[in-house]
Design an enzyme around this catalytic site. Sequence first.
Site: not given
Length: 245
Positions: A8, A130
């Site tokens: 990330d 998500d």
Amino acid sequence: MLIIPAIDLKDGACVRLRQGRMEDSTVFSDDPVAMAAKWVEGGCRRLHLVDLNGAFEGQPVNGDVVTAIARRYPNLPIQIGGGIRSLETIEHYVKAGVSYVIIGTKAVKEPEFVAEACRAFPGKVIVGLDAKDGFVATDGWAEVSSVQVIDLAKRFEADGVSAIVYTDIAKDGMMQGCNIPFTAALAAATRIPVIASGGIHNLGDIQALLNAKAPGIIGAITGRAIYEGTLDVAEAQALCDREQR
């Protein structure tokens, strides 16, 4: 099933967030390319990159880092998400050597964009869904919609999407195990392969995913667990290979 290390990216560094909160981040490395090298040397067969700044800003911010990793490992499948909301951005990443682009927020708000992207870049598009309590979240998880994950996933079946990355927000970065029942249900409900994400803590969680016997689950993304040492990439991949012979 592939074990897919996550890198990330925030402000050029490799970080992990808890439950998607930018203000709750831990920096694991100032050199994401070196971090990619570590996972490649550890035997990973695919990498998951996320441009966190890009997810919030709606356009690539850490694209140079992504390109550097893709060029260093031209034979390694790499998937990138975060801020991918135009065909131009997809083209940029594909030309840089990225194998798959993950469309998240735009897929929820403009599902027809997914079909357009699949036509322009066949085999290159993954949809990132998500969710919180089964409902899709968008904009770096800042907004929770009234759209159900399974309903939206089915909509993309005819488009030629390569995979769905499913993340349970409540689990992400918490290392309390991923939402296996829902992940398996999603894999059973759609013809699109599913990649599980969020909450994996140790080898037991990988075993639990394998025990679900859901052939549609083709991968598991892991972040905090491999950075904090509760999961070893090579050991986890070896387990998957043994179980699925």
